[in-house]
Design an enzyme around this catalytic site. Structure first.
Site, mmCIF file in Angstrom:
data_model
loop_
_atom_site.group_PDB
_atom_site.id
_atom_site.type_symbol
_atom_site.label_atom_id
_atom_site.label_comp_id
_atom_site.label_asym_id
_atom_site.label_seq_id
_atom_site.Cartn_x
_atom_site.Cartn_y
_atom_site.Cartn_z
ATOM 1 N N VAL A 169 0.860 -1.177 0.000
ATOM 2 C CA VAL A 169 0.000 0.000 0.000
ATOM 3 C C VAL A 169 0.896 1.226 0.000
ATOM 4 O O VAL A 169 1.819 1.329 0.810
ATOM 5 C CB VAL A 169 -0.928 0.027 1.234
ATOM 6 C CG1 VAL A 169 -1.818 1.264 1.204
ATOM 7 C CG2 VAL A 169 -1.767 -1.242 1.300
ATOM 8 N N CYS A 170 0.653 2.144 -0.927
ATOM 9 C CA CYS A 170 1.362 3.413 -0.960
ATOM 10 C C CYS A 170 2.880 3.174 -1.031
ATOM 11 O O CYS A 170 3.364 2.382 -1.826
ATOM 12 C CB CYS A 170 0.963 4.242 0.255
ATOM 13 S SG CYS A 170 1.436 5.975 0.213
ATOM 14 N N SER A 171 3.638 3.816 -0.156
ATOM 15 C CA SER A 171 5.098 3.705 -0.198
ATOM 16 C C SER A 171 5.612 2.386 0.359
ATOM 17 O O SER A 171 6.825 2.164 0.414
ATOM 18 C CB SER A 171 5.744 4.875 0.557
ATOM 19 O OG SER A 171 5.271 4.947 1.882
#
Length: 323
Positions: free
Chosen positions: A113-115
């Protein structure tokens, strides 16, 4: 449906992004609640883990109560790696990297998720794959890990058994897609309705990025950007923009690049591409009409702009992301 719940495990670390963890978990928890209401067996066994059992402080200062890495025995069905402010430090944690590599090798699927994509990349799990991360860190991810095929716009990408998602709330979109793969569209749609979110969000993450990425604390060009975004078919050349700011062209160019980190021409192109993305997804207009509406001048100019900014042609973008 299987009688055994699928295990979903998320490793946590100091300064993890809270929504990267809680967003996907709530999707699976809501699926469990709906299944229980319908007399069905538990669908998912959910667990947050860390190097040591106990509270892990998120970047929102809310602690997550985690089990120890040692509590995870046997293969994990779905391994989801979150991101956040602490992901750079976490990516240097040899113990976390080894744990991730070991369990990813036996998991049915692995996601970030995301970074969190940075942690999977550091673990060597994304080499040669199409991936996405938060729009503000796509360039950094591509530069740090050149073997990755980083795309900037999708809300999430599946490449084989590896899934990656864009910024923060995109983890919810990702989890809904995982749920749909496991238990069908009807269940995923019911959970989306329960959470009051899209099952399939229209457009890509760059619809949120161009204007935001041009802003900073000393936003001396803020009003200019608003005007540019609403006058994309107008003359947005450096001389025209400099006149509007009552600055010389040389001074405008220098101050603009210092503040925004890009040239005016690059900013104009990004704003025009972003507007064209929305029209490609939300209308049935021809590419020629959209190109004129967004100030590209020609279909070929628009195609080149899409290639530079998104790495895909306008028609391909429409096929992938239109609702």
């Amino acid at each position: 449906m299987s009688s055994e719940p699928r295990s979903v495990v998320l490793p946590a670390f100091r300064n993890v992004q809270l929504l990267d963890v809680s967003g996907p978990l709530q999707v699976f928890a809501s699926a469990n609640e709906l299944a229980a209401q319908r007399g069905l067996p538990l669908l998912y066994a959910l667990r947050v883990v860390a190097a040591e059992a106990g509270p892990v402080t998120s970047s929102a200062s809310l602690a997550l109560l985690a089990d120890s890495f040692r509590a995870v025995r046997g293969p994990v069905d779905t391994l989801i790696v979150p991101g956040g402010f602490g992901v750079n430090e976490a990516s240097t944690d040899a113990r976390l990297i080894r744990w991730t590599q070991r369990h990813a090798a036996r998991a049915r699927r692995v996601a970030s998720v995301c970074s969190g994509a940075f942690l999977l990349a550091e673990a060597g799990l994304l080499n040669g794959r199409r991936v996405v991360t938060h729009w503000a860190r796509c360039d950094e991810l591509a530069q740090r890990y050149p073997r990755l095929r980083v795309e900037t716009d999708p809300i999430f990408i599946r490449d084989g058994a590896i899934w990656t998602s864009a910024g923060v709330t995109a983890g919810i979109d990702l989890a809904l897609a995982l749920l749909e793969e496991d238990h069908g569209r009807a269940m995923a749609l019911d959970v989306a309705r329960e959470l009051v979110v899209f099952l399939k969000r229209p457009g890509g993450q760059s619809q949120f990025s161009a204007m935001l990425s041009l802003q900073n604390g000393d936003d001396r060009f803020g009003e200019l950007h608003v005007w540019m975004a609403s006058h994309l078919a107008s003359d947005l050349s450096v001389p025209a923009l400099a006149r509007r700011m009552h600055m010389s062209e040389r001074s405008f160019m220098r101050h603009y690049k210092t503040q925004t980190g890009r040239t005016p021409a690059r900013a104009v192109e990004q704003l025009r591409v972003e507007a064209a993305q929305r029209l490609l997804c939300e209308t049935g207009w021809s590419v020629k009409r959209i190109a004129a509406r967004c100030g590209f001048g020609s279909e070929e100019t628009m195609r080149c702009g899409f290639g530079r900014v998104l790495g895909v042609a306008p028609q391909v973008y429409r096929e992938r992301f239109s609702v």
